[in-house]
Write a protein that holds these residues in place. Structure first.
Motif, PDB file in Angstrom:
ATOM      1  N   HIS A  82      -5.089  -3.200 -10.764  1.00 62.41           N
ATOM      2  CA  HIS A  82      -5.002  -1.984  -9.954  1.00 62.41           C
ATOM      3  C   HIS A  82      -5.525  -0.766 -10.719  1.00 62.41           C
ATOM      4  CE1 HIS A  82      -3.400   0.953  -7.107  1.00 62.41           C
ATOM      5  NE2 HIS A  82      -2.941   1.615  -8.151  1.00 62.41           N
ATOM      6  N   ARG A 122      -8.010  -1.934  -1.665  1.00 59.52           N
ATOM      7  CA  ARG A 122      -7.396  -0.994  -0.722  1.00 59.52           C
ATOM      8  C   ARG A 122      -6.163  -0.327  -1.327  1.00 59.52           C
ATOM      9  NH1 ARG A 122      -6.017  -1.728   4.337  1.00 59.52           N
ATOM     10  NH2 ARG A 122      -7.569  -0.444   5.372  1.00 59.52           N
ATOM     11  N   GLU A 123      -5.439  -1.052  -2.152  1.00 59.32           N
ATOM     12  CA  GLU A 123      -4.315  -0.410  -2.846  1.00 59.32           C
ATOM     13  C   GLU A 123      -4.831   0.713  -3.743  1.00 59.32           C
ATOM     14  OE1 GLU A 123      -1.614  -3.046  -4.818  1.00 59.32           O
ATOM     15  OE2 GLU A 123      -1.352  -4.316  -3.067  1.00 59.32           O
ATOM     16  N   THR A 140      -4.033   4.927  -3.858  1.00 58.57           N
ATOM     17  CA  THR A 140      -3.731   5.732  -5.044  1.00 58.57           C
ATOM     18  C   THR A 140      -4.682   6.922  -5.134  1.00 58.57           C
ATOM     19  OG1 THR A 140      -2.870   3.808  -6.242  1.00 58.57           O
ATOM     20  CG2 THR A 140      -3.598   5.680  -7.564  1.00 58.57           C
ATOM     21  N   ARG A 182       2.121   2.046  -3.393  1.00 62.89           N
ATOM     22  CA  ARG A 182       1.121   2.719  -4.233  1.00 62.89           C
ATOM     23  C   ARG A 182       1.087   4.215  -3.955  1.00 62.89           C
ATOM     24  NH1 ARG A 182       0.117  -0.405  -8.567  1.00 62.89           N
ATOM     25  NH2 ARG A 182      -0.579  -2.483  -7.979  1.00 62.89           N
ATOM     26  N   THR A 183       1.214   4.549  -2.689  1.00 64.60           N
ATOM     27  CA  THR A 183       1.250   5.971  -2.331  1.00 64.60           C
ATOM     28  C   THR A 183       2.476   6.635  -2.937  1.00 64.60           C
ATOM     29  OG1 THR A 183       0.027   5.591  -0.283  1.00 64.60           O
ATOM     30  CG2 THR A 183       1.357   7.594  -0.398  1.00 64.60           C
ATOM     31  N   GLU A 210       0.839  -1.201   0.000  1.00 64.35           N
ATOM     32  CA  GLU A 210       0.000   0.000   0.000  1.00 64.35           C
ATOM     33  C   GLU A 210       0.871   1.246   0.000  1.00 64.35           C
ATOM     34  OE1 GLU A 210      -3.128   0.087   2.914  1.00 64.35           O
ATOM     35  OE2 GLU A 210      -3.844  -1.908   2.394  1.00 64.35           O
ATOM     36  N   ALA A 221       2.118   7.171  -6.610  1.00 63.45           N
ATOM     37  CA  ALA A 221       1.278   8.335  -6.935  1.00 63.45           C
ATOM     38  C   ALA A 221       2.049   9.630  -6.695  1.00 63.45           C
ATOM     39  CB  ALA A 221      -0.006   8.307  -6.114  1.00 63.45           C
ATOM     40  N   THR A 267      -7.636  -6.646  -0.965  1.00 62.38           N
ATOM     41  CA  THR A 267      -6.251  -6.207  -1.135  1.00 62.38           C
ATOM     42  C   THR A 267      -6.078  -5.231  -2.307  1.00 62.38           C
ATOM     43  OG1 THR A 267      -5.564  -8.317  -0.183  1.00 62.38           O
ATOM     44  CG2 THR A 267      -3.880  -6.991  -1.254  1.00 62.38           C
TER      45      THR A 267
END
Lengths: 217, 217
Positions: free
Chosen positions: B13, B52-53, B57, A56-57, A53, A60, B49
Motif C-alpha cells: 500500500h 484503489r486503496e 489515501t 484507508r480514508t 477502502e 489518512a 484492489t
DNA sequence: TTTTTTATTCTTGTATACAAAATACACAAC
DNA sequence: GTTGTGTATTTTGTATACAAGAATAAAAAA
C-alpha cells in the motif's frame, strides 16, 4: 423527488467512512481496540473491499492506525498527542478568527451571534448535549467565515480527532462557565471586527480546553 | 542483514501510494487529468484492489479527487486553492518557528544552520535542483524542531500538495535571491532563539512564495 | 443536418475466492 | 512451570469475476 436523495446520493464509501467514524467518536469502538473486519462488515452489510477502502480514508484522517498484516486499531491519543493537536488547532482558529473579521459579511457575523445566544439558553438550562452540539457548530461556522477552504478542512480534521476527548472533558461541571466566558469574549471581538483580539481570544479558548480535558485522557 | 530492508519492509500500500504521489508531483500525471486504473495498475504491476486503496489515501491527502462512478482525477489547484494553502502553511510554519526556538537543542539548531550553509553553496553555483531539494528539507527539519507531531503532519501534507506548484514557480530566476534573503533572516532569528522574529520571518517567507508562484498557476 | 433513441463498449464498484501471514493451540522437551 | 516446536485456525492481503453504471457510437426520427 425522493426526500432521502441526499443520503442515497452519497457513495457507499462515504457512508461507510462516516458510520465507522461515528462508531469511533461515540466510543463504541474503543481507542486502542482492534477493528474486527468480519464483525463490522457484517454489522454494516457491506463487503470487505469498500470497508477496507474506508479504513484507508480513516487512517489518512488520523482516526485509525493500519498495522500491515496485523489489522487496524482505533487510534488511541496520548496526552502528548492531544496537546499537540490543541496547539495546532489553537493556532488555526486564531488565524480563522483574524480572517473572519476581514472577510465575513455583517449577516454572517449576526448569524453567529444568534448561534451564540442559543448556546447561552442551553447553558442557563444546563442542557449539556445541545450545548455541546452547538459548540461544535460555532467553531466550524466561525472557521467557515475565514473563507479559506484549506483552513476549514484542517480544522474539521482536528475537530474530528478530538471530538471524543472533548466530549469526555465536557463532563466536568466546573469548567463550563469558563468556556462560556471565552465565547463571550470571542463574540464581542467578532462584533467589533477586531481580528487580533478575536484571534487571541480563540487561541486562549483552545488553550483553556487543554486544562479542561487534560485529566480525562 | 539486508540493506534494502527499509524498502522491502514497507507495505505494498505504502509503495503504491508514494509511487503515484511521485507521478503526480513530477507532473507525469497532469493536474485535472483522469487517472486510468487499467494502465496504471499495469505500469505498477499491482491489482486493482491495492491500487484503489492507495487512491483513497491520496484522496484524503488532497492530491486526488474521487468522483463516484466517474473515476478519479489528479486534483488541479486553482489560484484560490494555492493562496489558501499558503495562508495556512505560513501560519503553521510561523508556529513551528516559535516552538522551535523554545524546544530545539543547540545541536539541532546548528545542524539546520549547516544545512542552510550548504544551500548557500548551491545558490552561489546556481544549482537549482539541489537547492530546491535542500529547501524542502530545511522547512521540514525546522518544523520537526517544533516537536509537535501534528504540526509536522499538516506541514508535510501542505508541502506535498504544493510541491508541484513550487517547483514551477522556482523556474523564474529573479525571485531566488529574495528567498535566500528570507532564509538568512530565519537562520539569524533561530540562532538568537528569537521565536517571535523567527515566526514572522517564516510567515513572511511563505507570503513571498505566493508572489513567486502566483503567475505560474 | 441535427437531435433523439438505442445498442454496444468501456469503466467503475462490489463481492468473493484464493494466497499469505499471523495468531492460537497442543504437545513435547527441558 | 517454562520454553520451544510444529500444526491448526483465524485473519489479513491481493487478484479476479461479475454486476452496475457511464460513455460512446450507431441508428432512427425530426
Amino acid at each position: 423527488m425522493n426526500t432521502s436523495l441526499a443520503i442515497t446520493n452519497r457513495s457507499l464509501h462515504d457512508q461507510v467512512v462516516s458510520r465507522v467514524r461515528d462508531l469511533i467518536i461515540e466510543g463504541i469502538l474503543e481507542p486502542g481496540s482492534r477493528i474486527d473486519e468480519a464483525s463490522l462488515i457484517d454489522e454494516l452489510g457491506v463487503s470487505r473491499t469498500p470497508f477496507r477502502e474506508a479504513l484507508r480514508t480513516l487512517a489518512a484522517e488520523g482516526l485509525v492506525i493500519v498495522r500491515p498484516s496485523k489489522g487496524s486499531v482505533v487510534r488511541k491519543l496520548t496526552p502528548e498527542d492531544v496537546f499537540a493537536m490543541l496547539e495546532v488547532l489553537g493556532h488555526l482558529e486564531q488565524l480563522a478568527g483574524e480572517l473572519a473579521c476581514q472577510r465575513a459579511s455583517d449577516q454572517e457575523i449576526q448569524a453567529l451571534v444568534d448561534l451564540h445566544n442559543r448556546m447561552l439558553v442551553h447553558y442557563r438550562a444546563r442542557d449539556r448535549m445541545p450545548y455541546y452540539k452547538l459548540n461544535q457548530e460555532f467553531h466550524s461556522r466561525l472557521t467557515e467565515l475565514s473563507k479559506n477552504d484549506t483552513l476549514q478542512e484542517m480544522q474539521r480534521n482536528l475537530q474530528a480527532r478530538l471530538k471524543r476527548i472533548r466530549y469526555i472533558g465536557n463532563q466536568r461541571p466546573d469548567s463550563w462557565a469558563g468556556a462560556v466566558e471565552d465565547h463571550e469574549a470571542m463574540v464581542a471581538a467578532l462584533k467589533a471586527r477586531d481580528g487580533k483580539r478575536l484571534g487571541q481570544a480563540m487561541a486562549r479558548h483552545i488553550a483553556n480546553t487543554w486544562d479542561r480535558v487534560k485529566d480525562s485522557i
